[in-house]
Write a protein that holds these residues in place. Structure first.
Motif, PDB file in Angstrom:
ATOM      1  N   GLY A 299      -1.849   5.161  -0.732  1.00 13.91           N
ATOM      2  CA  GLY A 299      -1.834   5.146  -2.194  1.00 13.91           C
ATOM      3  C   GLY A 299      -1.283   6.451  -2.718  1.00 13.91           C
ATOM      4  N   GLY A 300      -1.906   6.922  -3.800  1.00 14.96           N
ATOM      5  CA  GLY A 300      -1.455   8.168  -4.387  1.00 14.96           C
ATOM      6  C   GLY A 300      -0.956   8.036  -5.805  1.00 14.96           C
ATOM      7  N   ALA A 301      -1.165   6.856  -6.432  1.00 18.82           N
ATOM      8  CA  ALA A 301      -0.693   6.657  -7.805  1.00 18.82           C
ATOM      9  C   ALA A 301      -1.693   5.801  -8.566  1.00 18.82           C
ATOM     10  CB  ALA A 301       0.681   6.000  -7.812  1.00 18.82           C
TER      11      ALA A 301
ATOM     12  N   ILE B  49      -3.564   2.375  -7.382  1.00 22.46           N
ATOM     13  CA  ILE B  49      -2.675   1.408  -6.733  1.00 22.46           C
ATOM     14  C   ILE B  49      -2.604   1.748  -5.249  1.00 22.46           C
ATOM     15  CG2 ILE B  49      -0.355   0.438  -6.635  1.00 22.46           C
ATOM     16  CD1 ILE B  49       0.000   1.256  -9.545  1.00 22.46           C
ATOM     17  N   THR B  50      -2.801   0.742  -4.407  1.00 22.31           N
ATOM     18  CA  THR B  50      -2.692   0.930  -2.965  1.00 22.31           C
ATOM     19  C   THR B  50      -1.718  -0.095  -2.401  1.00 22.31           C
ATOM     20  OG1 THR B  50      -4.656  -0.460  -2.649  1.00 22.31           O
ATOM     21  CG2 THR B  50      -4.975   1.924  -2.633  1.00 22.31           C
ATOM     22  N   VAL B  51      -1.072   0.306  -1.317  1.00 31.48           N
ATOM     23  CA  VAL B  51      -0.141  -0.559  -0.597  1.00 31.48           C
ATOM     24  C   VAL B  51      -0.633  -0.681   0.842  1.00 31.48           C
ATOM     25  CG1 VAL B  51       2.226  -0.857   0.224  1.00 31.48           C
ATOM     26  CG2 VAL B  51       1.806   0.111  -2.028  1.00 31.48           C
ATOM     27  N   ILE B  52      -0.680  -1.908   1.342  1.00 29.32           N
ATOM     28  CA  ILE B  52      -1.144  -2.154   2.708  1.00 29.32           C
ATOM     29  C   ILE B  52       0.029  -2.631   3.553  1.00 29.32           C
ATOM     30  CG2 ILE B  52      -2.737  -3.470   4.159  1.00 29.32           C
ATOM     31  CD1 ILE B  52      -4.551  -3.720   1.693  1.00 29.32           C
ATOM     32  N   THR B  53       0.226  -1.989   4.693  1.00 28.53           N
ATOM     33  CA  THR B  53       1.239  -2.378   5.674  1.00 28.53           C
ATOM     34  C   THR B  53       0.577  -2.378   7.044  1.00 28.53           C
ATOM     35  OG1 THR B  53       2.034  -0.197   6.386  1.00 28.53           O
ATOM     36  CG2 THR B  53       2.900  -1.045   4.291  1.00 28.53           C
ATOM     37  N   PRO B  54       1.302  -2.804   8.093  1.00 24.80           N
ATOM     38  CA  PRO B  54       0.734  -2.661   9.438  1.00 24.80           C
ATOM     39  C   PRO B  54       0.426  -1.212   9.804  1.00 24.80           C
ATOM     40  CG  PRO B  54       2.551  -4.214   9.467  1.00 24.80           C
ATOM     41  CD  PRO B  54       2.565  -3.586   8.115  1.00 24.80           C
ATOM     42  N   GLY B  55       0.989  -0.267   9.041  1.00 23.70           N
ATOM     43  CA  GLY B  55       0.714   1.146   9.280  1.00 23.70           C
ATOM     44  C   GLY B  55      -0.562   1.637   8.643  1.00 23.70           C
ATOM     45  N   GLY B  56      -1.228   0.787   7.848  1.00 18.02           N
ATOM     46  CA  GLY B  56      -2.483   1.172   7.205  1.00 18.02           C
ATOM     47  C   GLY B  56      -2.403   1.009   5.697  1.00 18.02           C
TER      48      GLY B  56
END
Length: 337
Positions: free
Chosen positions: A243-245, A233-240
């Motif tokens: 993930g990790g899960a 699972i990955t999360v995308i924000t303006p910060g990049g």
């Protein structure tokens, strides 16, 4: 007495507000009484017969002729360019990762003569596109700390006012609950982590998921359909992208046979269930009644038939992959004497 002559100005441009110290070189400058930028007299100091330093007075954008006057006459003129102060009106996008690298468009006026773009105190790579646009690449943040930085544009006309650009920390994930679900998708999942507030995308593997941002440390998402196994699972924000899960997709269990298929209403019969994807089973039911069971292998379970009324019930198994279709188990009443 010979007339003064000018051969060079350095620098030959500056802001319309004036104040630039300009070095005039030439000959016969020792007796100069006046230095003019266009028609405006400037403060000056005679350094030698070949050099004068003058302070450019305020002027309008464009070029003027600089002349030196002495009792011997007036020199020929050299061009000095008044450059308008650059103005920034927009920064797009207005945020990006602390690691830098974001392509940013700066919009404004008087940008054609730009020499430097700064994010805070850090110089950025930039290209002048036109008098109203600059393309820049956001530099990394010294020390890696998130937060706003003032973007400024510098030209011979001066330094623009600043516009805020926000450096956003990289998102991280620390927990997923539940951490598994069916390959058909549809599981409501809570993601816990840091720097999640500006999330734009959540992915299970390469597949985007529907989600809602709850807070900077929590997101709720709905798992999309996937293949059996683990998906990062990955999360995308303006910060990049962070993930990790992982989420485990579990195949739907199936039942192909029961043995025996009948027993007394008093229960207690050991029934062998055969099928597929049985290794993750969490419940076995006879009708609506859950019963004790043991997983023997991914294809076999032994269960103890519970008590119940005489007649047929459907036996099902449930796992994180879902609930199987049922097979019939019949309770047969003991004949009376």
């Amino acid at each position: 007495m010979a007339a003064p002559a000018l051969t060079g100005l350095s620098p030959n441009q500056g802001p319309t507000a004036g104040g630039t110290t300009v070095t005039l070189t030439g000959t016969n400058l020792g007796d100069v009484t006046t230095v003019r930028f266009g028609t405006t007299a400037a403060a000056f100091t005679i350094v030698s017969a070949t050099q004068i330093t003058a302070v450019a007075p305020p002027g309008s954008a464009g070029n003027v002729q600089v002349t030196a006057i002495s009792p011997g006459g007036t020199s020929g003129g050299l061009a000095y360019y008044y450059v308008a102060l650059p103005i920034l009106t927009a920064v797009s996008p207005g945020q990006g990762p602390v690691a830098g690298g974001t392509a940013v468009t700066l919009t404004g006026t008087n940008l054609a003569n730009l020499t430097t773009v700064r994010f805070g105190t850090t110089t950025a790579a930039s290209t002048v596109v036109s008098a109203t646009q600059i393309n820049a690449v956001a530099p990394s943040v010294p020390g890696g700390s998130p937060g706003p930085a003032q973007v400024t544009a510098i030209s011979p006309g001066g330094t623009s006012g600043g516009l805020a650009y926000y450096y956003v920390a990289l998102p991280t994930l620390t927990a997923v609950s539940p951490a598994q679900g069916p390959t058909a998708g549809g599981t409501a999942v809570t993601l816990t982590g840091t720097n999640l507030l500006n999330a734009t995308t959540v992915r299970f593997g390469a597949t985007s998921a529907a989600f809602s941002v709850v807070s900077a440390t929590q997101i709720t998402a709905t798992s999309p359909p996937g293949s059996t196994g683990f998906a990062q699972i990955t999360v995308i924000t303006p910060g990049g992208t962070g993930g990790g899960a992982a989420f485990q997709y579990v195949a739907l269990p199936t039942l192909t046979s029961l043995s025996p298929t009948q027993g007394p209403p008093t229960g207690g019969t050991t029934v062998t269930l055969t099928g597929t994807n049985l290794g993750d089973v969490t419940a076995v039911r006879f009708g609506t009644t859950a019963t004790a069971f043991t997983i023997v292998s991914p294809t076999q379970i032994t269960a103890t038939a519970p008590t119940g009324s005489a007649g047929a019930v459907q036996v099902t198994v449930t796992s994180p992959g879902g609930t199987s279709a049922g097979l019939t188990y019949t309770r047969i009443a003991v004949p009376g004497i």
